[in-house]
Structures are given as structure tokens and as C-alpha cells.
Design an enzyme around this catalytic site. Sequence first.
Site, PDB file in Angstrom:
ATOM      1  N   SER A  60       0.634  -1.170   0.126  1.00  0.00           N
ATOM      2  CA  SER A  60      -0.217  -0.247  -0.031  1.00  0.00           C
ATOM      3  C   SER A  60       0.749   1.416   0.178  1.00  0.00           C
ATOM      4  CB  SER A  60      -0.952  -0.021   1.164  1.00  0.00           C
ATOM      5  OG  SER A  60      -2.064  -0.752   1.028  1.00  0.00           O
ATOM      6  N   LYS A  78       3.019   6.607   5.443  1.00  0.00           N
ATOM      7  CA  LYS A  78       2.215   5.552   4.997  1.00  0.00           C
ATOM      8  C   LYS A  78       2.635   4.115   5.224  1.00  0.00           C
ATOM      9  CE  LYS A  78      -1.506   4.108   2.774  1.00  0.00           C
ATOM     10  NZ  LYS A  78      -1.604   2.784   3.480  1.00  0.00           N
ATOM     11  N   SER A  96      -5.846   3.337   4.462  1.00  0.00           N
ATOM     12  CA  SER A  96      -5.346   2.530   3.271  1.00  0.00           C
ATOM     13  C   SER A  96      -6.497   1.544   2.587  1.00  0.00           C
ATOM     14  CB  SER A  96      -4.583   1.361   3.999  1.00  0.00           C
ATOM     15  OG  SER A  96      -3.487   0.824   2.978  1.00  0.00           O
ATOM     16  N   LYS A 135       0.013   3.657  -2.403  1.00  0.00           N
ATOM     17  CA  LYS A 135      -1.034   4.769  -2.461  1.00  0.00           C
ATOM     18  C   LYS A 135      -0.353   6.409  -2.174  1.00  0.00           C
ATOM     19  CE  LYS A 135      -4.438   1.390  -0.954  1.00  0.00           C
ATOM     20  NZ  LYS A 135      -4.500   0.408   0.205  1.00  0.00           N
TER      21      LYS A 135
END
Length: 300
Positions: free
Chosen positions: A30, A185, A85, A33
Site C-alpha cells: 500500500s 504510509k 489504506s 497509495k
Amino acid sequence: MASHAYAVVDGENGRFLFGQNEALQLPIASLTKVWTALVVIENSELDEIVHISKEASLAEGSLLYLKEGEQWTVEQLLYGLMLRSGNDAAWALAEHVGGSVEGFVQLMNDKAALFDLKATHFVNPSGLPHEEHLSSAYDMGKMMMLAMRNETFRKIASTVVYADETVHWSNKHKLLGSNGAFAGKTGYTKAAGRTLVTDFLLDNKHFIVVTLNVSNDWEVHRHLAAEVERQYEWVQLLKPRIYRMGLERVRVESEVGLLLRPDEVEQLRYFLQIWPDRSRSTFHVYVGEERVLSRAVQLQ
């Protein structure tokens, strides 16, 4: 082949400071992202309405549990994308901005190519496993650096808790707000393992830590941040003003500085490059034989 990597980069200019297997292509889960959010922000308005499709509602993995037919703003979905997420948010935003998921992924790859991210290739906007969906720790650090230059992204990625009349979301990145961890993140899939990117602001030191497939990533990020604190100083090279460089006078529009070790300061060299027609001039900084920074300057 090694299956884990880390990289520490200067948060202002993307210079690689230190790491291990930093150029190795690996799944990033992720962390994808970060790039998804930046492409969305650059190609839409925050108050645009996104209609949730059946396909978005059926996304797998980490979810906001969006339902077909719901309407959300781009801004809401960006917070859900970065803090929680949400793979369904990634899908919905991709459809909205790119016309289709495939169209959006092309935008992601085109932007990666524009910034010469040679180790990076996207297949989807969420980071779900695919053998061709890969990047490197160093590329990921540069992607975070580029994204953090965007004010909207910086605000979202540094938010610890987001709440409005419909949602209350806390950021999964549990380092934020402590030890200089400003934004970041998280990521995880079985194929990628635990992945993490953290943007640190410690005193006047701005740097980014990326770990790929590192199980104790929270502690590793704290340790690597402490190493930067111990080994590096921010060194101001130029202030915004007019300088005389050899026979030339040049204007520097913004502050120029680097994170450097003491031994690197002793190896600093400078070079002013002027194009033959005097249309462009560039100030280059070297540490020994390594060019570490180039900045456009104006001839006076």
C-alpha cells in the site's frame, strides 16, 4: 536474492544517504497509495463527487467498506486512502480520475517515467499483489519526497485523525506525531511483507525512511532516524541573494542546503555551468566525485 530493503533519503532533494538493497525491485504493497494520492490530487478538485461503482465496492483487502451507489468527495476518499489504506477508495478514485482503473494506472506510470523512477512499475492503484507491480526502497523515498512537495498531500499524509459528519478515521501509521515523524504510509500484503515510509522533520533535518519487507519496521524507523540525527548535519550552502562566482554574478532564488556527514563537508566542491548562449546556468555541488545537487541560478 535478498527479499528486504531499506533506504534513507534527503527529504528536500532526494539524495540517497544510506541503505541496503535500496535499488532492488520489490513489492511495495500500500505504499503505492502515496503515488495514487498524488496523481489524484493533481488531476481533480477536492470537492468533486465520486460515485462508487459495483467494482469499487467489491475491492479486496484493506477497505473502507464503500457501498455501490454511495457518493463521496475526492477529499474524503483521499483521507480514507491514506489514513485507513482503503483499497476500495483507491479503485473508486482511479475510476473517477482516469476514466477506468487501467487509464489511471497509465497516468501513474507516465508520472513515474517523467521522474526517471526506473525501478517502478504500477499495475493497480492500491498495491495488491502482482508480479509486475514493483518499486524499490530508493524510488519509494523519491516518490514520497515529490508527494510531500504538494501542500494538499502533505496535509493529508500528516493527519493523525480525520473526522467529519460521517466518518472518524485514525491514521494506521502509529509513529506520527512523535520522534519527529511528520507524515507517512503503511503497507502490508503476504507477498510484500510489512512496508513503511516515514517523513521525518527533526530540528532542521528533513529526511525520509523507507523499509520493504521488514517485520519490526516501527523500531527500525526509529533507529534509522536516530542514525541520521547522530551522523548528519544540515549544511546551508547558499542563501537567497546575489553571489559572485568566478567572473560571473548569479542570483540564487531560494536557500540551498544538504544533509551531510562531517567527512563529506570536507569533500565539497562547486561548479557553475553556463550554456554557450547564456540562456541557462546551473550550480552543481559535488561531494568528492559524486554530484549530489544541481540548482538552476540566474545570471546577472
